[in-house]
Design a protein around this motif. Structure first.
Motif, PDB file in Angstrom:
ATOM      1  N   LYS A 121     -12.280  -1.713  15.992  1.00 28.37           N
ATOM      2  CA  LYS A 121     -12.575  -0.325  15.660  1.00 28.37           C
ATOM      3  C   LYS A 121     -12.117  -0.005  14.237  1.00 28.37           C
ATOM      4  CE  LYS A 121     -12.315   1.542  20.371  1.00 28.37           C
ATOM      5  NZ  LYS A 121     -11.606   2.493  21.258  1.00 28.37           N
ATOM      6  N   THR A 122     -11.013  -0.621  13.827  1.00 31.88           N
ATOM      7  CA  THR A 122     -10.501  -0.386  12.480  1.00 31.88           C
ATOM      8  C   THR A 122     -11.493  -0.874  11.433  1.00 31.88           C
ATOM      9  OG1 THR A 122      -8.313  -0.879  13.401  1.00 31.88           O
ATOM     10  CG2 THR A 122      -8.459  -0.634  11.022  1.00 31.88           C
ATOM     11  N   ILE A 123     -12.100  -2.016  11.691  1.00 30.63           N
ATOM     12  CA  ILE A 123     -13.078  -2.574  10.751  1.00 30.63           C
ATOM     13  C   ILE A 123     -14.262  -1.621  10.605  1.00 30.63           C
ATOM     14  CG2 ILE A 123     -14.656  -4.487  10.313  1.00 30.63           C
ATOM     15  CD1 ILE A 123     -12.757  -6.288  11.887  1.00 30.63           C
ATOM     16  N   VAL A 124     -14.746  -1.114  11.734  1.00 33.35           N
ATOM     17  CA  VAL A 124     -15.873  -0.170  11.711  1.00 33.35           C
ATOM     18  C   VAL A 124     -15.490   1.084  10.937  1.00 33.35           C
ATOM     19  CG1 VAL A 124     -17.345   1.310  13.129  1.00 33.35           C
ATOM     20  CG2 VAL A 124     -16.820  -1.019  13.888  1.00 33.35           C
ATOM     21  N   ALA A 125     -14.285   1.604  11.212  1.00 36.96           N
ATOM     22  CA  ALA A 125     -13.820   2.821  10.542  1.00 36.96           C
ATOM     23  C   ALA A 125     -13.720   2.613   9.035  1.00 36.96           C
ATOM     24  CB  ALA A 125     -12.472   3.251  11.109  1.00 36.96           C
ATOM     25  N   ASP A 126     -13.223   1.452   8.621  1.00 28.59           N
ATOM     26  CA  ASP A 126     -13.078   1.155   7.188  1.00 28.59           C
ATOM     27  C   ASP A 126     -14.438   1.114   6.495  1.00 28.59           C
ATOM     28  OD1 ASP A 126     -10.352   1.020   7.388  1.00 28.59           O
ATOM     29  OD2 ASP A 126     -10.243  -1.164   7.458  1.00 28.59           O
ATOM     30  N   ILE A 127     -15.423   0.517   7.156  1.00 29.79           N
ATOM     31  CA  ILE A 127     -16.769   0.431   6.587  1.00 29.79           C
ATOM     32  C   ILE A 127     -17.367   1.828   6.432  1.00 29.79           C
ATOM     33  CG2 ILE A 127     -19.136  -0.361   7.003  1.00 29.79           C
ATOM     34  CD1 ILE A 127     -17.914  -2.808   8.428  1.00 29.79           C
ATOM     35  N   LEU A 128     -17.220   2.653   7.466  1.00 26.09           N
ATOM     36  CA  LEU A 128     -17.771   4.007   7.416  1.00 26.09           C
ATOM     37  C   LEU A 128     -17.069   4.845   6.352  1.00 26.09           C
ATOM     38  CD1 LEU A 128     -18.184   4.799  11.233  1.00 26.09           C
ATOM     39  CD2 LEU A 128     -19.985   4.300   9.573  1.00 26.09           C
ATOM     40  N   ARG A 129     -15.737   4.747   6.287  1.00 27.51           N
ATOM     41  CA  ARG A 129     -14.990   5.532   5.304  1.00 27.51           C
ATOM     42  C   ARG A 129     -15.384   5.158   3.884  1.00 27.51           C
ATOM     43  NH1 ARG A 129     -10.424   4.832   7.288  1.00 27.51           N
ATOM     44  NH2 ARG A 129      -9.748   3.023   6.098  1.00 27.51           N
ATOM     45  N   GLU A 130     -15.615   3.894   3.655  1.00 24.95           N
ATOM     46  CA  GLU A 130     -16.052   3.442   2.333  1.00 24.95           C
ATOM     47  C   GLU A 130     -17.402   4.048   1.976  1.00 24.95           C
ATOM     48  OE1 GLU A 130     -16.038   1.677  -1.327  1.00 24.95           O
ATOM     49  OE2 GLU A 130     -14.387   1.827   0.132  1.00 24.95           O
ATOM     50  N   GLU A 131     -18.263   4.174   2.955  1.00 21.28           N
ATOM     51  CA  GLU A 131     -19.578   4.777   2.740  1.00 21.28           C
ATOM     52  C   GLU A 131     -19.415   6.267   2.431  1.00 21.28           C
ATOM     53  OE1 GLU A 131     -23.604   5.026   2.224  1.00 21.28           O
ATOM     54  OE2 GLU A 131     -22.416   3.194   2.533  1.00 21.28           O
ATOM     55  N   TYR A 132     -18.540   6.950   3.164  1.00 20.45           N
ATOM     56  CA  TYR A 132     -18.334   8.384   2.941  1.00 20.45           C
ATOM     57  C   TYR A 132     -17.704   8.651   1.571  1.00 20.45           C
ATOM     58  CZ  TYR A 132     -18.760   8.398   8.070  1.00 20.45           C
ATOM     59  OH  TYR A 132     -19.185   8.208   9.366  1.00 20.45           O
TER      60      TYR A 132
END
Length: 239
Positions: free
Chosen positions: A222-233
């Motif tokens: 879940k952390t990996i997914v969150a990091d990818i999304l945050r980078e996009e935001y």
């Protein structure tokens, strides 16, 4: 008022105000007339290397070894605030001493996080408890998703995506919008502030770290997914 009096008297005394806020104006907004007397210095979040050094330096002093993954988790939870690094690392060390070991590993961290929450500032604890009091299960998950978004804020659409992709795919967008609306409309709660229409951020930026501590959010898929999304935001904040 004290600063205003010093200014009126043309005093040579200088006053240093240190606090947490998105802008210096938030700290003196009740006295706009003193803004012309102030020089504002913004302190950005501490770098990852500097945060790691806090722990590694402390390890040498007390002769305890912290697992590298544990250090990474502590640094990630802290969101750039050295206070949380000190607090969590301290509780890890205390647990190790009580257990009669010289090593802090992944089994130690969850226990240390619970102790860190208990020893956190009362205002943070109370605000969080009130925020999740209604619709506890969903509120906790949505708040955790919000803490994983960009530190400068999030769009409701981003929060919905972060909640469904990184936390719980079964929470409806209507439920997410409902809890956000409640937090925004409850002025006494002071959990979220409106930056502009549909764009919100935590009123107290430290809340992002506190929420991660409460939920024991450490490195996993879940952390990996969150990091990818945050980078996009984060692209929204690049000039």
């Amino acid at each position: 008022e004290f600063i205003k009096y010093l200014s009126d008297l043309n005093s040579k005394l200088k006053v240093l105000i240190v606090g947490i806020g998105h802008t210096g104006n938030e700290m003196v907004s009740h006295h706009p007339s003193i803004e012309r007397c102030l020089s504002e210095v913004h302190l950005p979040p501490i770098s990852l290397l500097e945060l790691r050094n806090i722990i590694t330096t402390g390890c040498k002093e007390i002769e305890i070894d912290f697992n590298n993954d544990v250090i990474d988790d502590i640094v990630d939870i802290s969101c750039g605030y050295p206070h949380f690094v000190h607090l969590i690392a301290l509780k890890c060390a205390e647990d190790a001493f009580l257990s009669g070991t010289k090593n802090v590993d992944e089994d130690t961290l969850p226990r240390a996080l619970k102790l860190a929450v208990e020893n956190s500032e009362g205002g943070l604890r109370r605000t969080y408890e009130v925020a999740v009091k209604l619709n506890n299960r969903i509120s906790r998950k949505v708040l955790l998703a919000a803490s994983l978004c960009h530190s400068r804020g999030f769009l409701v659409s981003e929060l919905c995506e972060m909640t469904n992709e990184a936390i719980d795919k079964d929470i409806s967008k209507a439920s997410i919008r409902s809890v956000v609306s409640r937090w925004i409309n409850d002025e006494s709660l002071n959990m979220l502030s409106r930056v502009e229409r549909g764009h919100y951020r935590f009123t107290d930026p430290r809340m992002m770290s506190f929420i991660k501590m409460v939920n024991g959010f450490t490195y996993d898929k879940k952390t990996i997914v969150a990091d990818i999304l945050r980078e996009e935001y984060s692209k929204r904040y690049v000039g």
